[in-house]
Design a protein around this motif. Sequence first.
Motif, PDB file in Angstrom:
ATOM      1  N   ALA A  70      69.511  31.017  53.904  1.00  0.00           N
ATOM      2  CA  ALA A  70      68.730  30.538  55.051  1.00  0.00           C
ATOM      3  C   ALA A  70      69.302  31.083  56.359  1.00  0.00           C
ATOM      4  O   ALA A  70      68.553  31.469  57.267  1.00  0.00           O
ATOM      5  CB  ALA A  70      68.701  29.012  55.069  1.00  0.00           C
ATOM      6  N   THR A  71      70.619  31.118  56.453  1.00  0.00           N
ATOM      7  CA  THR A  71      71.257  31.642  57.667  1.00  0.00           C
ATOM      8  C   THR A  71      70.958  33.126  57.836  1.00  0.00           C
ATOM      9  O   THR A  71      70.616  33.587  58.939  1.00  0.00           O
ATOM     10  CB  THR A  71      72.776  31.423  57.607  1.00  0.00           C
ATOM     11  N   ALA A  72      71.065  33.881  56.758  1.00  0.00           N
ATOM     12  CA  ALA A  72      70.803  35.321  56.819  1.00  0.00           C
ATOM     13  C   ALA A  72      69.352  35.590  57.217  1.00  0.00           C
ATOM     14  O   ALA A  72      69.072  36.513  58.000  1.00  0.00           O
ATOM     15  CB  ALA A  72      71.112  35.964  55.469  1.00  0.00           C
ATOM     16  N   GLN A  73      68.429  34.776  56.691  1.00  0.00           N
ATOM     17  CA  GLN A  73      67.017  34.946  57.046  1.00  0.00           C
ATOM     18  C   GLN A  73      66.811  34.727  58.537  1.00  0.00           C
ATOM     19  O   GLN A  73      66.112  35.506  59.200  1.00  0.00           O
ATOM     20  CB  GLN A  73      66.149  33.970  56.252  1.00  0.00           C
ATOM     21  N   HIS A  74      67.412  33.687  59.088  1.00  0.00           N
ATOM     22  CA  HIS A  74      67.237  33.400  60.512  1.00  0.00           C
ATOM     23  C   HIS A  74      67.936  34.437  61.392  1.00  0.00           C
ATOM     24  O   HIS A  74      67.449  34.741  62.489  1.00  0.00           O
ATOM     25  CB  HIS A  74      67.729  31.990  60.829  1.00  0.00           C
ATOM     26  N   GLU A  75      69.035  34.992  60.910  1.00  0.00           N
ATOM     27  CA  GLU A  75      69.684  36.066  61.663  1.00  0.00           C
ATOM     28  C   GLU A  75      68.769  37.287  61.731  1.00  0.00           C
ATOM     29  O   GLU A  75      68.654  37.936  62.781  1.00  0.00           O
ATOM     30  CB  GLU A  75      71.020  36.439  61.011  1.00  0.00           C
ATOM     31  N   ARG A  76      68.117  37.616  60.623  1.00  0.00           N
ATOM     32  CA  ARG A  76      67.176  38.745  60.609  1.00  0.00           C
ATOM     33  C   ARG A  76      66.012  38.483  61.550  1.00  0.00           C
ATOM     34  O   ARG A  76      65.567  39.383  62.288  1.00  0.00           O
ATOM     35  CB  ARG A  76      66.670  38.986  59.191  1.00  0.00           C
ATOM     36  N   LEU A  77      65.513  37.266  61.533  1.00  0.00           N
ATOM     37  CA  LEU A  77      64.394  36.919  62.404  1.00  0.00           C
ATOM     38  C   LEU A  77      64.795  37.016  63.875  1.00  0.00           C
ATOM     39  O   LEU A  77      63.990  37.451  64.715  1.00  0.00           O
ATOM     40  CB  LEU A  77      63.895  35.506  62.081  1.00  0.00           C
ATOM     41  N   ALA A  78      66.012  36.621  64.196  1.00  0.00           N
ATOM     42  CA  ALA A  78      66.479  36.705  65.581  1.00  0.00           C
ATOM     43  C   ALA A  78      66.530  38.154  66.054  1.00  0.00           C
ATOM     44  O   ALA A  78      66.189  38.459  67.208  1.00  0.00           O
ATOM     45  CB  ALA A  78      67.854  36.049  65.711  1.00  0.00           C
ATOM     46  N   VAL A  79      66.942  39.048  65.169  1.00  0.00           N
ATOM     47  CA  VAL A  79      66.984  40.472  65.511  1.00  0.00           C
ATOM     48  C   VAL A  79      65.573  41.011  65.723  1.00  0.00           C
ATOM     49  O   VAL A  79      65.304  41.754  66.675  1.00  0.00           O
ATOM     50  CB  VAL A  79      67.711  41.266  64.402  1.00  0.00           C
ATOM     51  N   GLU A  80      64.651  40.634  64.833  1.00  0.00           N
ATOM     52  CA  GLU A  80      63.259  41.067  64.979  1.00  0.00           C
ATOM     53  C   GLU A  80      62.660  40.540  66.280  1.00  0.00           C
ATOM     54  O   GLU A  80      61.926  41.249  66.979  1.00  0.00           O
ATOM     55  CB  GLU A  80      62.424  40.593  63.788  1.00  0.00           C
ATOM     56  N   ALA A  81      62.976  39.285  66.607  1.00  0.00           N
ATOM     57  CA  ALA A  81      62.459  38.700  67.842  1.00  0.00           C
ATOM     58  C   ALA A  81      62.990  39.447  69.061  1.00  0.00           C
ATOM     59  O   ALA A  81      62.236  39.756  69.995  1.00  0.00           O
ATOM     60  CB  ALA A  81      62.841  37.223  67.914  1.00  0.00           C
ATOM     61  N   ALA A  82      64.269  39.762  69.059  1.00  0.00           N
ATOM     62  CA  ALA A  82      64.868  40.461  70.190  1.00  0.00           C
ATOM     63  C   ALA A  82      64.209  41.820  70.401  1.00  0.00           C
ATOM     64  O   ALA A  82      64.010  42.255  71.543  1.00  0.00           O
ATOM     65  CB  ALA A  82      66.371  40.635  69.961  1.00  0.00           C
ATOM     66  N   ALA A  83      63.837  42.482  69.314  1.00  0.00           N
ATOM     67  CA  ALA A  83      63.174  43.783  69.420  1.00  0.00           C
ATOM     68  C   ALA A  83      61.805  43.664  70.077  1.00  0.00           C
ATOM     69  O   ALA A  83      61.282  44.644  70.617  1.00  0.00           O
ATOM     70  CB  ALA A  83      63.039  44.411  68.034  1.00  0.00           C
ATOM     71  N   LEU A  84      61.240  42.463  70.044  1.00  0.00           N
ATOM     72  CA  LEU A  84      59.933  42.210  70.657  1.00  0.00           C
ATOM     73  C   LEU A  84      60.062  41.590  72.048  1.00  0.00           C
ATOM     74  O   LEU A  84      59.055  41.223  72.657  1.00  0.00           O
ATOM     75  CB  LEU A  84      59.110  41.280  69.755  1.00  0.00           C
ATOM     76  N   GLY A  85      61.296  41.454  72.519  1.00  0.00           N
ATOM     77  CA  GLY A  85      61.505  40.848  73.824  1.00  0.00           C
ATOM     78  C   GLY A  85      61.489  39.331  73.801  1.00  0.00           C
ATOM     79  O   GLY A  85      61.311  38.691  74.846  1.00  0.00           O
ATOM     80  N   LEU A  86      61.690  38.747  72.627  1.00  0.00           N
ATOM     81  CA  LEU A  86      61.692  37.300  72.471  1.00  0.00           C
ATOM     82  C   LEU A  86      63.103  36.807  72.178  1.00  0.00           C
ATOM     83  O   LEU A  86      63.917  37.523  71.600  1.00  0.00           O
ATOM     84  CB  LEU A  86      60.780  36.870  71.319  1.00  0.00           C
ATOM     85  N   GLU A  87      63.363  35.568  72.539  1.00  0.00           N
ATOM     86  CA  GLU A  87      64.627  34.934  72.166  1.00  0.00           C
ATOM     87  C   GLU A  87      64.358  33.947  71.043  1.00  0.00           C
ATOM     88  O   GLU A  87      63.459  33.116  71.130  1.00  0.00           O
ATOM     89  CB  GLU A  87      65.236  34.190  73.359  1.00  0.00           C
ATOM     90  N   LEU A  88      65.128  34.069  69.968  1.00  0.00           N
ATOM     91  CA  LEU A  88      65.020  33.131  68.861  1.00  0.00           C
ATOM     92  C   LEU A  88      66.429  32.614  68.574  1.00  0.00           C
ATOM     93  O   LEU A  88      67.201  33.237  67.856  1.00  0.00           O
ATOM     94  CB  LEU A  88      64.420  33.817  67.625  1.00  0.00           C
ATOM     95  N   ASP A  89      66.761  31.482  69.195  1.00  0.00           N
ATOM     96  CA  ASP A  89      68.090  30.889  69.070  1.00  0.00           C
ATOM     97  C   ASP A  89      68.015  29.770  68.041  1.00  0.00           C
ATOM     98  O   ASP A  89      67.915  28.591  68.385  1.00  0.00           O
ATOM     99  CB  ASP A  89      68.566  30.372  70.428  1.00  0.00           C
ATOM    100  N   TRP A  90      68.072  30.156  66.773  1.00  0.00           N
ATOM    101  CA  TRP A  90      67.874  29.171  65.703  1.00  0.00           C
ATOM    102  C   TRP A  90      68.993  28.132  65.661  1.00  0.00           C
ATOM    103  O   TRP A  90      68.799  27.024  65.156  1.00  0.00           O
ATOM    104  CB  TRP A  90      67.748  29.879  64.356  1.00  0.00           C
ATOM    105  N   ARG A  91      70.140  28.444  66.227  1.00  0.00           N
ATOM    106  CA  ARG A  91      71.243  27.466  66.222  1.00  0.00           C
ATOM    107  C   ARG A  91      70.933  26.258  67.107  1.00  0.00           C
ATOM    108  O   ARG A  91      71.470  25.173  66.885  1.00  0.00           O
ATOM    109  CB  ARG A  91      72.543  28.139  66.691  1.00  0.00           C
TER     110      ARG A  91
END
Length: 241
Positions: A70-91
């Motif tokens: 689950a942590t690895a999935q959210h880390e990947r999503l955060a990277v994808e979000a950053a590439a789109l100019g979004l912040e995804l701070d799942w913590r």
Amino acid sequence: MRIDIWTDIVCPYCYLGRRRFELALEQFEHRDEVEVQWHSFELDRNADPVVEHDLPDLIAAKYGTSREEATAQHERLAVEAAALGLELDWRRARHGNTFDAHRLVHLAAEVGGPELAGRTHDRLMRAYFAEGLAIGDRDSLVHLAPDLGLDPAAVRAMLDSDDYGNHVRSDEATAKMLGITGVPFFVLDRRYGVSGAQPTEVFEQALAQAWTAKDEAREPAMSGGGCGGCGPDGCGGACSA
């Protein structure tokens, strides 16, 4: 041309898919003739208003995966979000029931039409994914009202009533009728369905195809393979043809 979009506020793939769709729409030459309608989809109707648990632990327990996965999935999503100019701070994310947040989007639609509904939807997602706002807490939703040009007292009164609950349930009934089991899900001109957080290029192609065919006889069709989405059984999936 009308675009109908089903999402849940706490769905990370909806967060990514929304932005990819927006990027495609920005490049669409007929964008000024497109109306976007946002529709409700609750991934967990039975969630408590605020769930004070670490998100990976919550996801792992609910969907039978490990905390590491689950942590690895959210880390990947955060990277994808950053590439789109979004912040995804799942913590910082504070999970919870989204019924009231969906009702707020419907209130905004009645007050300011599709444009305000879209702004409200976007603000709620940013509040959840980037700011750690408890999306199921009514005080938090009232706090966001001035950002949207809404009267906090009117938002409080709505939340303390049953108003717009039928709108949420109607959206979900329509999703069931259409066979939508996961989000995000996009319906273009009531003809083409696009499932998941597709690449921007897929949305560009779908917009062009729907516009070209908009005056033809309606024959519903699907566009794009699976590409990351959330359903009752969890979130995930890589793009496929």
